[in-house]
Design an enzyme around this catalytic site. Structure first.
Site, PDB file in Angstrom:
ATOM      1  N   ASN A  13      -3.636   2.816  -5.932  1.00 17.63           N
ATOM      2  CA  ASN A  13      -3.370   2.341  -4.569  1.00 17.63           C
ATOM      3  C   ASN A  13      -1.875   2.036  -4.479  1.00 17.63           C
ATOM      4  O   ASN A  13      -1.421   1.033  -5.006  1.00 17.63           O
ATOM      5  CB  ASN A  13      -4.205   1.078  -4.294  1.00 17.63           C
ATOM      6  CG  ASN A  13      -3.847   0.437  -2.956  1.00 17.63           C
ATOM      7  OD1 ASN A  13      -3.131   1.021  -2.146  1.00 17.63           O
ATOM      8  ND2 ASN A  13      -4.349  -0.768  -2.731  1.00 17.63           N
ATOM      9  N   TRP A  14      -1.160   2.927  -3.810  1.00 17.16           N
ATOM     10  CA  TRP A  14       0.296   2.772  -3.766  1.00 17.16           C
ATOM     11  C   TRP A  14       0.743   1.694  -2.783  1.00 17.16           C
ATOM     12  O   TRP A  14       1.935   1.372  -2.726  1.00 17.16           O
ATOM     13  CB  TRP A  14       0.953   4.099  -3.377  1.00 17.16           C
ATOM     14  CG  TRP A  14       0.799   5.189  -4.389  1.00 17.16           C
ATOM     15  CD1 TRP A  14       0.238   5.077  -5.636  1.00 17.16           C
ATOM     16  CD2 TRP A  14       1.214   6.551  -4.257  1.00 17.16           C
ATOM     17  NE1 TRP A  14       0.280   6.290  -6.277  1.00 17.16           N
ATOM     18  CE2 TRP A  14       0.875   7.215  -5.455  1.00 17.16           C
ATOM     19  CE3 TRP A  14       1.837   7.279  -3.239  1.00 17.16           C
ATOM     20  CZ2 TRP A  14       1.139   8.575  -5.653  1.00 17.16           C
ATOM     21  CZ3 TRP A  14       2.097   8.636  -3.436  1.00 17.16           C
ATOM     22  CH2 TRP A  14       1.753   9.256  -4.639  1.00 17.16           C
ATOM     23  N   LYS A  15      -0.204   1.225  -1.969  1.00 21.90           N
ATOM     24  CA  LYS A  15       0.148   0.228  -0.937  1.00 21.90           C
ATOM     25  C   LYS A  15       1.314   0.774  -0.094  1.00 21.90           C
ATOM     26  O   LYS A  15       1.381   1.999   0.091  1.00 21.90           O
ATOM     27  CB  LYS A  15       0.452  -1.121  -1.596  1.00 21.90           C
ATOM     28  CG  LYS A  15      -0.684  -1.538  -2.555  1.00 21.90           C
ATOM     29  CD  LYS A  15      -0.618  -2.947  -3.033  1.00 21.90           C
ATOM     30  CE  LYS A  15      -1.802  -3.209  -3.954  1.00 21.90           C
ATOM     31  NZ  LYS A  15      -1.888  -4.596  -4.414  1.00 21.90           N
ATOM     32  N   HIS A 105      -9.535  -4.046   1.634  1.00 25.13           N
ATOM     33  CA  HIS A 105      -8.632  -4.568   0.607  1.00 25.13           C
ATOM     34  C   HIS A 105      -8.244  -5.997   0.985  1.00 25.13           C
ATOM     35  O   HIS A 105      -8.079  -6.316   2.163  1.00 25.13           O
ATOM     36  CB  HIS A 105      -7.388  -3.676   0.494  1.00 25.13           C
ATOM     37  CG  HIS A 105      -6.578  -3.979  -0.723  1.00 25.13           C
ATOM     38  ND1 HIS A 105      -5.723  -5.053  -0.771  1.00 25.13           N
ATOM     39  CD2 HIS A 105      -6.527  -3.386  -1.937  1.00 25.13           C
ATOM     40  CE1 HIS A 105      -5.177  -5.095  -1.978  1.00 25.13           C
ATOM     41  NE2 HIS A 105      -5.646  -4.094  -2.707  1.00 25.13           N
ATOM     42  N   GLU A 107      -5.545  -7.446   0.961  1.00 26.64           N
ATOM     43  CA  GLU A 107      -4.322  -7.558   1.761  1.00 26.64           C
ATOM     44  C   GLU A 107      -4.610  -7.309   3.238  1.00 26.64           C
ATOM     45  O   GLU A 107      -3.953  -7.875   4.103  1.00 26.64           O
ATOM     46  CB  GLU A 107      -3.250  -6.602   1.197  1.00 26.64           C
ATOM     47  CG  GLU A 107      -2.713  -7.137  -0.126  1.00 26.64           C
ATOM     48  CD  GLU A 107      -2.275  -6.087  -1.125  1.00 26.64           C
ATOM     49  OE1 GLU A 107      -2.009  -4.944  -0.729  1.00 26.64           O
ATOM     50  OE2 GLU A 107      -2.205  -6.427  -2.326  1.00 26.64           O
ATOM     51  N   GLU A 175     -11.837  -6.813  -6.921  1.00 31.55           N
ATOM     52  CA  GLU A 175     -10.422  -7.140  -7.065  1.00 31.55           C
ATOM     53  C   GLU A 175     -10.208  -8.631  -6.813  1.00 31.55           C
ATOM     54  O   GLU A 175     -10.035  -9.040  -5.651  1.00 31.55           O
ATOM     55  CB  GLU A 175      -9.599  -6.340  -6.058  1.00 31.55           C
ATOM     56  CG  GLU A 175      -9.646  -4.851  -6.277  1.00 31.55           C
ATOM     57  CD  GLU A 175      -8.349  -4.184  -5.860  1.00 31.55           C
ATOM     58  OE1 GLU A 175      -7.732  -3.543  -6.711  1.00 31.55           O
ATOM     59  OE2 GLU A 175      -7.937  -4.337  -4.705  1.00 31.55           O
ATOM     60  N   GLY A 181      -1.382  -8.251  -8.483  1.00 32.39           N
ATOM     61  CA  GLY A 181       0.076  -8.363  -8.507  1.00 32.39           C
ATOM     62  C   GLY A 181       0.596  -9.593  -9.235  1.00 32.39           C
ATOM     63  O   GLY A 181       1.783  -9.898  -9.175  1.00 32.39           O
ATOM     64  N   SER A 221      -3.886  -6.352 -11.712  1.00 29.94           N
ATOM     65  CA  SER A 221      -3.002  -6.360 -12.883  1.00 29.94           C
ATOM     66  C   SER A 221      -3.500  -5.471 -14.028  1.00 29.94           C
ATOM     67  O   SER A 221      -3.340  -5.806 -15.197  1.00 29.94           O
ATOM     68  CB  SER A 221      -2.755  -7.796 -13.354  1.00 29.94           C
ATOM     69  OG  SER A 221      -2.064  -8.526 -12.346  1.00 29.94           O
ATOM     70  N   GLY A 242      -2.704  -1.046  -8.719  1.00 34.42           N
ATOM     71  CA  GLY A 242      -1.617  -1.187  -7.751  1.00 34.42           C
ATOM     72  C   GLY A 242      -0.281  -0.872  -8.397  1.00 34.42           C
ATOM     73  O   GLY A 242       0.090   0.287  -8.587  1.00 34.42           O
ATOM     74  N   GLY A 243       0.452  -1.921  -8.775  1.00 39.64           N
ATOM     75  CA  GLY A 243       1.811  -1.783  -9.297  1.00 39.64           C
ATOM     76  C   GLY A 243       1.968  -0.726 -10.383  1.00 39.64           C
ATOM     77  O   GLY A 243       2.909   0.082 -10.349  1.00 39.64           O
TER      78      GLY A 243
HETATM   79  P1  13P Z   1      -2.051  -4.672  -8.989  1.00 42.52           P
HETATM   80  O1  13P Z   1      -2.549  -3.624  -9.948  1.00 42.52           O
HETATM   81  O2  13P Z   1      -0.599  -4.517  -8.631  1.00 42.52           O
HETATM   82  O3  13P Z   1      -2.428  -6.042  -9.421  1.00 42.52           O
HETATM   83  O4  13P Z   1      -2.828  -4.409  -7.586  1.00 42.52           O
HETATM   84  C1  13P Z   1      -4.189  -4.275  -7.593  1.00 42.52           C
HETATM   85  C2  13P Z   1      -4.623  -3.798  -6.242  1.00 42.52           C
HETATM   86  O5  13P Z   1      -4.537  -4.524  -5.270  1.00 42.52           O
HETATM   87  C3  13P Z   1      -5.114  -2.428  -6.136  1.00 42.52           C
HETATM   88  O6  13P Z   1      -5.740  -2.217  -4.916  1.00 42.52           O
END
Ligand code: 13P
Length: 263
Positions: A13-15, A105, A107, A175, A181, A221, A242-243
């Site tokens: 997930n590149w956000k 999600h 967010e 999640e 993050g 993470s 994510g990251g």
């Molecule tokens: P991180 O891997 O950066 O913690 O993000 C997880 C995430 O929100 C994937 O959707």
């Protein structure tokens, strides 16, 4: 490409990162890295979730170069068409060969006030258009303290599955908000416990067959150094990253978890 039931899914997930030109460079590099490592054998499904503005470009690249990654979007509208400025229809995503769409999600729940009802409507919209919803659930650290790890995810998933048919293909992603993050991942045992509980919810709402077939992912993470410990758990079928999905070598190492740590 037909996917065997419960094939591990590693999803990036590149956000709101990487424009369409950066996305092309990234996907090409990831493909070459995995190809060099002879790791495009279908034992793990790889999916990328770029921003909307990248989807057409990435789709064209995957198609032209026969790159075996699935494409997904990060959200969709609950509506199919009409006067909804700024929204993106599942019909458009399906036309771009998206296989997946992330829904609910944390967010979006947090910054866009998406309620359980909105999430449920979006799940139905995805299924109407032949997209596989990646339904995200997870508790905040306050929830964790107050209710324990499972209560909120169970309530969120129960609401999201309202009206979903037993034969619908879905993916569920646990999640924990506190792990996203933060560099502070859940422990493999915590992830296993909640993922197993969520599989129980799927069994209750959609039946045992659906529960046995559905992939339940862990996200929060995830990195190359911890992925194997999650993938060893029986109810964790993959990861939503994510990251670490924004760094080619790191993401490739996550995808290759079987090789580099011998799971
Ligand atoms: P991180 O891997 O950066 O913690 O993000 C997880 C995430 O929100 C994937 O959707």
């Amino acid at each position: 490409m037909a996917i065997a039931p419960r094939t591990p899914l590693i999803a990036g997930n590149w956000k709101m990162n990487l424009d369409h030109l950066q996305a092309v460079a990234f996907v090409q590099k990831l493909h070459w890295t995995l190809k060099d490592a002879k790791h495009e054998d279908g034992s793990v499904e790889v999916a990328v979730f770029p921003p909307f503005t990248d989807l057409r470009t990435v789709q064209t690249l995957l198609d032209a170069d026969k790159i075996p990654f699935a494409l997904g979007a990060q959200d969709l509208s609950a509506h199919d068409s009409g006067a909804y400025t700024g929204e993106v229809s599942g019909a458009f995503l399906a036309k771009l060969d998206n296989r997946y769409v992330i829904i609910g999600h944390s967010e979006r729940r947090q910054y866009h006030a998406e309620s359980d009802e909105v999430v449920a409507a979006k799940v139905k919209a995805a299924l109407r258009h032949g997209l596989i919803p990646v339904i995200c659930v997870g508790e905040t650290s306050e929830d964790l303290e107050k209710f324990g790890a499972s209560a909120v995810p169970v309530a969120q998933l129960t609401a999201a599955l309202a009206g979903v048919k037993a034969d619908a293909e879905i993916v569920v992603a646990y999640e924990p908000v506190w792990a996203i993050g933060s560099g502070q991942a859940a422990t493999p045992q915590q992830a296993q416990d909640v993922c197993a509980t969520l599989r129980g919810v799927i069994a209750e709402k959609l039946g045992a067959d659906a529960a046995a077939k559905t992939r339940v992912l862990y996200g929060g993470s995830v990195k190359a150094a911890n992925i194997a410990s999650f993938m060893r758990e029986p109810d964790v079928d993959g990861a939503l990253v994510g990251g670490a999905s924004l760094v080619v070598d790191e993401f490739a190492a996550i995808i290759r978890y079987q090789k580099h740590v011998g799971v």
